[in-house]
Design an enzyme around this catalytic site. Structure first.
Site, PDB file in Angstrom:
ATOM      1  N   SER A  14       0.810  -1.226   0.000  1.00  0.00           N
ATOM      2  CA  SER A  14       0.000   0.000   0.000  1.00  0.00           C
ATOM      3  C   SER A  14       0.838   1.267   0.000  1.00  0.00           C
ATOM      4  O   SER A  14       0.333   2.353  -0.246  1.00  0.00           O
ATOM      5  CB  SER A  14      -0.937   0.004   1.211  1.00  0.00           C
ATOM      6  OG  SER A  14      -0.189  -0.043   2.408  1.00  0.00           O
ATOM      7  N   ARG A  15       2.139   1.149   0.299  1.00  0.00           N
ATOM      8  CA  ARG A  15       2.996   2.355   0.302  1.00  0.00           C
ATOM      9  C   ARG A  15       4.466   1.926   0.257  1.00  0.00           C
ATOM     10  O   ARG A  15       4.788   0.738   0.267  1.00  0.00           O
ATOM     11  CB  ARG A  15       2.720   3.208   1.536  1.00  0.00           C
ATOM     12  CG  ARG A  15       3.033   2.527   2.850  1.00  0.00           C
ATOM     13  CD  ARG A  15       2.963   3.503   4.025  1.00  0.00           C
ATOM     14  NE  ARG A  15       3.547   2.906   5.201  1.00  0.00           N
ATOM     15  CZ  ARG A  15       2.851   2.505   6.269  1.00  0.00           C
ATOM     16  NH1 ARG A  15       1.548   2.643   6.280  1.00  0.00           N
ATOM     17  NH2 ARG A  15       3.463   1.969   7.302  1.00  0.00           N
ATOM     18  N   ASN A  63      -3.643  -9.049   7.866  1.00  0.00           N
ATOM     19  CA  ASN A  63      -2.463  -9.133   8.734  1.00  0.00           C
ATOM     20  C   ASN A  63      -1.722 -10.427   8.396  1.00  0.00           C
ATOM     21  O   ASN A  63      -2.196 -11.513   8.714  1.00  0.00           O
ATOM     22  CB  ASN A  63      -2.933  -9.125  10.194  1.00  0.00           C
ATOM     23  CG  ASN A  63      -1.780  -9.337  11.156  1.00  0.00           C
ATOM     24  OD1 ASN A  63      -0.614  -9.351  10.759  1.00  0.00           O
ATOM     25  ND2 ASN A  63      -2.116  -9.506  12.423  1.00  0.00           N
ATOM     26  N   VAL A  64      -0.550 -10.299   7.779  1.00  0.00           N
ATOM     27  CA  VAL A  64       0.167 -11.506   7.345  1.00  0.00           C
ATOM     28  C   VAL A  64       0.650 -12.360   8.515  1.00  0.00           C
ATOM     29  O   VAL A  64       0.980 -13.534   8.331  1.00  0.00           O
ATOM     30  CB  VAL A  64       1.355 -11.174   6.405  1.00  0.00           C
ATOM     31  CG1 VAL A  64       0.873 -10.608   5.089  1.00  0.00           C
ATOM     32  CG2 VAL A  64       2.373 -10.259   7.077  1.00  0.00           C
ATOM     33  N   ASN A  90       6.981  -8.461   1.486  1.00  0.00           N
ATOM     34  CA  ASN A  90       7.601  -7.164   1.762  1.00  0.00           C
ATOM     35  C   ASN A  90       7.089  -6.510   3.049  1.00  0.00           C
ATOM     36  O   ASN A  90       7.727  -5.605   3.570  1.00  0.00           O
ATOM     37  CB  ASN A  90       7.364  -6.254   0.545  1.00  0.00           C
ATOM     38  CG  ASN A  90       7.608  -4.806   0.850  1.00  0.00           C
ATOM     39  OD1 ASN A  90       8.739  -4.348   0.846  1.00  0.00           O
ATOM     40  ND2 ASN A  90       6.533  -4.062   1.144  1.00  0.00           N
ATOM     41  N   SER A 142      17.012  -7.151   4.994  1.00  0.00           N
ATOM     42  CA  SER A 142      17.595  -5.829   5.267  1.00  0.00           C
ATOM     43  C   SER A 142      19.082  -6.046   5.507  1.00  0.00           C
ATOM     44  O   SER A 142      19.493  -7.139   5.948  1.00  0.00           O
ATOM     45  CB  SER A 142      16.964  -5.232   6.530  1.00  0.00           C
ATOM     46  OG  SER A 142      17.755  -4.158   6.998  1.00  0.00           O
ATOM     47  N   TYR A 155      14.254  -6.624  15.073  1.00  0.00           N
ATOM     48  CA  TYR A 155      14.141  -6.420  13.619  1.00  0.00           C
ATOM     49  C   TYR A 155      15.270  -7.162  12.881  1.00  0.00           C
ATOM     50  O   TYR A 155      15.023  -7.855  11.885  1.00  0.00           O
ATOM     51  CB  TYR A 155      14.188  -4.915  13.348  1.00  0.00           C
ATOM     52  CG  TYR A 155      14.039  -4.501  11.915  1.00  0.00           C
ATOM     53  CD1 TYR A 155      12.784  -4.463  11.301  1.00  0.00           C
ATOM     54  CD2 TYR A 155      15.143  -4.113  11.159  1.00  0.00           C
ATOM     55  CE1 TYR A 155      12.641  -4.047   9.978  1.00  0.00           C
ATOM     56  CE2 TYR A 155      15.009  -3.701   9.849  1.00  0.00           C
ATOM     57  CZ  TYR A 155      13.759  -3.665   9.258  1.00  0.00           C
ATOM     58  OH  TYR A 155      13.628  -3.254   7.952  1.00  0.00           O
ATOM     59  N   LYS A 159      15.028 -10.190  10.134  1.00  0.00           N
ATOM     60  CA  LYS A 159      15.558 -10.050   8.774  1.00  0.00           C
ATOM     61  C   LYS A 159      16.632 -11.096   8.484  1.00  0.00           C
ATOM     62  O   LYS A 159      16.796 -11.518   7.338  1.00  0.00           O
ATOM     63  CB  LYS A 159      16.082  -8.625   8.556  1.00  0.00           C
ATOM     64  CG  LYS A 159      14.985  -7.552   8.634  1.00  0.00           C
ATOM     65  CD  LYS A 159      13.888  -7.810   7.598  1.00  0.00           C
ATOM     66  CE  LYS A 159      12.857  -6.704   7.527  1.00  0.00           C
ATOM     67  NZ  LYS A 159      11.827  -6.946   6.510  1.00  0.00           N
ATOM     68  N   ILE A 188      16.563   3.355   2.878  1.00  0.00           N
ATOM     69  CA  ILE A 188      15.668   3.731   1.781  1.00  0.00           C
ATOM     70  C   ILE A 188      14.669   4.777   2.314  1.00  0.00           C
ATOM     71  O   ILE A 188      14.125   4.603   3.412  1.00  0.00           O
ATOM     72  CB  ILE A 188      14.874   2.496   1.259  1.00  0.00           C
ATOM     73  CG1 ILE A 188      15.808   1.306   0.947  1.00  0.00           C
ATOM     74  CG2 ILE A 188      14.015   2.869   0.051  1.00  0.00           C
ATOM     75  CD1 ILE A 188      16.807   1.508  -0.151  1.00  0.00           C
TER      76      ILE A 188
HETATM   77  P1  NAD Z   1       6.479   1.192   5.282  1.00  0.00           P
HETATM   78  O1  NAD Z   1       6.268   1.334   6.738  1.00  0.00           O
HETATM   79  O2  NAD Z   1       6.470   2.410   4.439  1.00  0.00           O
HETATM   80  O3  NAD Z   1       5.381   0.161   4.674  1.00  0.00           O
HETATM   81  C1  NAD Z   1       5.115  -1.034   5.343  1.00  0.00           C
HETATM   82  C2  NAD Z   1       4.020  -1.786   4.632  1.00  0.00           C
HETATM   83  O4  NAD Z   1       3.836  -3.034   5.299  1.00  0.00           O
HETATM   84  C3  NAD Z   1       2.671  -1.080   4.655  1.00  0.00           C
HETATM   85  O5  NAD Z   1       1.999  -1.332   3.432  1.00  0.00           O
HETATM   86  C4  NAD Z   1       1.917  -1.789   5.790  1.00  0.00           C
HETATM   87  O6  NAD Z   1       0.503  -1.777   5.632  1.00  0.00           O
HETATM   88  C5  NAD Z   1       2.464  -3.196   5.617  1.00  0.00           C
HETATM   89  N1  NAD Z   1       2.333  -3.994   6.836  1.00  0.00           N
HETATM   90  C6  NAD Z   1       2.819  -3.710   8.079  1.00  0.00           C
HETATM   91  N2  NAD Z   1       2.429  -4.676   8.936  1.00  0.00           N
HETATM   92  C7  NAD Z   1       1.718  -5.583   8.228  1.00  0.00           C
HETATM   93  C8  NAD Z   1       1.036  -6.786   8.554  1.00  0.00           C
HETATM   94  N3  NAD Z   1       1.031  -7.269   9.814  1.00  0.00           N
HETATM   95  N4  NAD Z   1       0.366  -7.451   7.567  1.00  0.00           N
HETATM   96  C9  NAD Z   1       0.345  -6.959   6.305  1.00  0.00           C
HETATM   97  N5  NAD Z   1       0.970  -5.826   5.936  1.00  0.00           N
HETATM   98  C10 NAD Z   1       1.638  -5.147   6.890  1.00  0.00           C
HETATM   99  O7  NAD Z   1       7.841   0.377   5.130  1.00  0.00           O
HETATM  100  P2  NAD Z   1       8.928   0.321   3.943  1.00  0.00           P
HETATM  101  O8  NAD Z   1      10.059   1.196   4.337  1.00  0.00           O
HETATM  102  O9  NAD Z   1       8.289   0.467   2.621  1.00  0.00           O
HETATM  103  O10 NAD Z   1       9.444  -1.183   4.143  1.00  0.00           O
HETATM  104  C11 NAD Z   1       9.025  -2.257   3.356  1.00  0.00           C
HETATM  105  C12 NAD Z   1       9.890  -3.469   3.693  1.00  0.00           C
HETATM  106  O11 NAD Z   1      11.262  -3.163   3.440  1.00  0.00           O
HETATM  107  C13 NAD Z   1       9.813  -3.870   5.164  1.00  0.00           C
HETATM  108  O12 NAD Z   1       9.878  -5.286   5.261  1.00  0.00           O
HETATM  109  C14 NAD Z   1      11.063  -3.253   5.753  1.00  0.00           C
HETATM  110  O13 NAD Z   1      11.486  -3.942   6.900  1.00  0.00           O
HETATM  111  C15 NAD Z   1      12.025  -3.424   4.595  1.00  0.00           C
HETATM  112  N6  NAD Z   1      13.174  -2.531   4.636  1.00  0.00           N
HETATM  113  C16 NAD Z   1      13.008  -1.173   4.617  1.00  0.00           C
HETATM  114  C17 NAD Z   1      14.128  -0.352   4.658  1.00  0.00           C
HETATM  115  C18 NAD Z   1      14.032   1.138   4.627  1.00  0.00           C
HETATM  116  O14 NAD Z   1      15.076   1.812   4.771  1.00  0.00           O
HETATM  117  N7  NAD Z   1      12.862   1.732   4.449  1.00  0.00           N
HETATM  118  C19 NAD Z   1      15.408  -0.929   4.722  1.00  0.00           C
HETATM  119  C20 NAD Z   1      15.527  -2.308   4.745  1.00  0.00           C
HETATM  120  C21 NAD Z   1      14.398  -3.105   4.689  1.00  0.00           C
END
Ligand code: NAD
Length: 247
Positions: A14-15, A63-64, A90, A142, A155, A159, A188
């Site tokens: 969703s985002r 909720n996954v 993701n 990650s 976390y 990961k 990111i």
């Molecule tokens: P974000 O917070 O912007 O988005 C998270 C998404 O996960 C949202 O769509 C939310 O609805 C969904 N989500 C959360 N809990 C959930 C659940 N229980 N069931 C279903 N959906 C759920 O996060 P992001 O930065 O886009 O991160 C996406 C992935 O990348 C994550 O796994 C995060 O750990 C990983 N990641 C992010 C970064 C970073 O720097 N942003 C770095 C390394 C890894």
């Protein structure tokens, strides 16, 4: 890349990174099912944005971490779309604290969403992929799963778990033409990292050899490659997408 007539399930679509992945796959012809939690408006807005690519798009609040609920949604996606070709695990959350201050629930919740959530989705699509003798599974790890991070024991453990899960399932499914890989993003720019203080952001950025914060599209490009026919002989791999941060 050509994903015409293929369907991708993107959890956390969703985002942020998930939405960028969904857009990249949709732009190359894929039908998209996004799973997310929180405000339904967010999912509906993402669905609207994704529909501009002209493929079928649905959004599912799910909720996954919930084994039964995620099974129900996987079955619904298969019936709505006629099948699943790509699973992108993701969805992820943080509850950052030093272990000194970390409650049992901080640990359990992060493992439940980030690691068990990925297991649930793999479990529920496993037989489907086996029967098709094809499929792509890509999960978001990650760099902290590789090198650790103070304040992120829960976390980082989730990961690192994604990496073990990926490599094991890759071995189980390689003979069926199904590849299972992970990406390990660095820093990111998304809602998840925007929540950090300016001081932490500045100090993280200063450590990135590429001298810039990564974009969700940087990650989406690598995920799309791993989903493509061109990546058919790549499995059990973890690709860092971090501008060199964890070299
Ligand atoms: P974000 O917070 O912007 O988005 C998270 C998404 O996960 C949202 O769509 C939310 O609805 C969904 N989500 C959360 N809990 C959930 C659940 N229980 N069931 C279903 N959906 C759920 O996060 P992001 O930065 O886009 O991160 C996406 C992935 O990348 C994550 O796994 C995060 O750990 C990983 N990641 C992010 C970064 C970073 O720097 N942003 C770095 C390394 C890894």
């Amino acid at each position: 890349m050509d994903f015409d007539n293929k369907t991708a399930v993107v959890t956390g679509g969703s985002r942020g990174i998930g939405l960028a992945i969904a857009k990249k796959l949709a732009a190359a012809g894929a039908n998209i099912a996004i799973l997310y939690v929180g405000e339904e408006n967010e999912g509906l807005t993402a669905k609207n944005e994704l529909e501009q690519y002209g493929t079928k798009v649905e959004q599912y609040l799910c909720n996954v971490a919930d084994f039964a609920a995620s099974k129900e949604v996987v079955d619904k996606v298969i019936s709505d779309f006629g099948g699943i070709d790509m699973l992108i695990n993701n969805a992820g959350i943080t509850r950052d604290k030093l272990v000194l201050n970390m409650d049992e629930s901080d640990f359990d919740t992060v493992i439940a969403v980030n690691l068990k959530g990925a297991f649930n989705m793999i479990k529920h699509t496993y037989k489907h992929f086996m029967k098709k003798r094809s499929g792509r599974i890509v999960s978001t790890s990650s760099i902290v799963g590789l090198i650790g991070n103070a304040g992120q024991a829960n976390y980082s453990a989730s990961k690192a778990g994604i990496i073990g899960l990926t490599k094991s399932v890759a071995r189980e499914l390689a003979g069926r033409g199904i590849t299972v890989n992970a990406v390990a993003p660095g820093y990111i720019g998304t809602d998840m990292t925007n929540a950090l203080s300016d001081k932490i952001k500045d100090s993280m950025q200063a450590q990135i050899p590429a001298k810039r914060i990564g974009t969700p599209e940087d990650v989406a490009n690598v995920v799309a490659f791993l989903c493509s026919d061109e990546a058919a002989y790549v499995t059990g791999e973890v690709i860092r997408v971090d501008g060199g941060l964890a070299i």
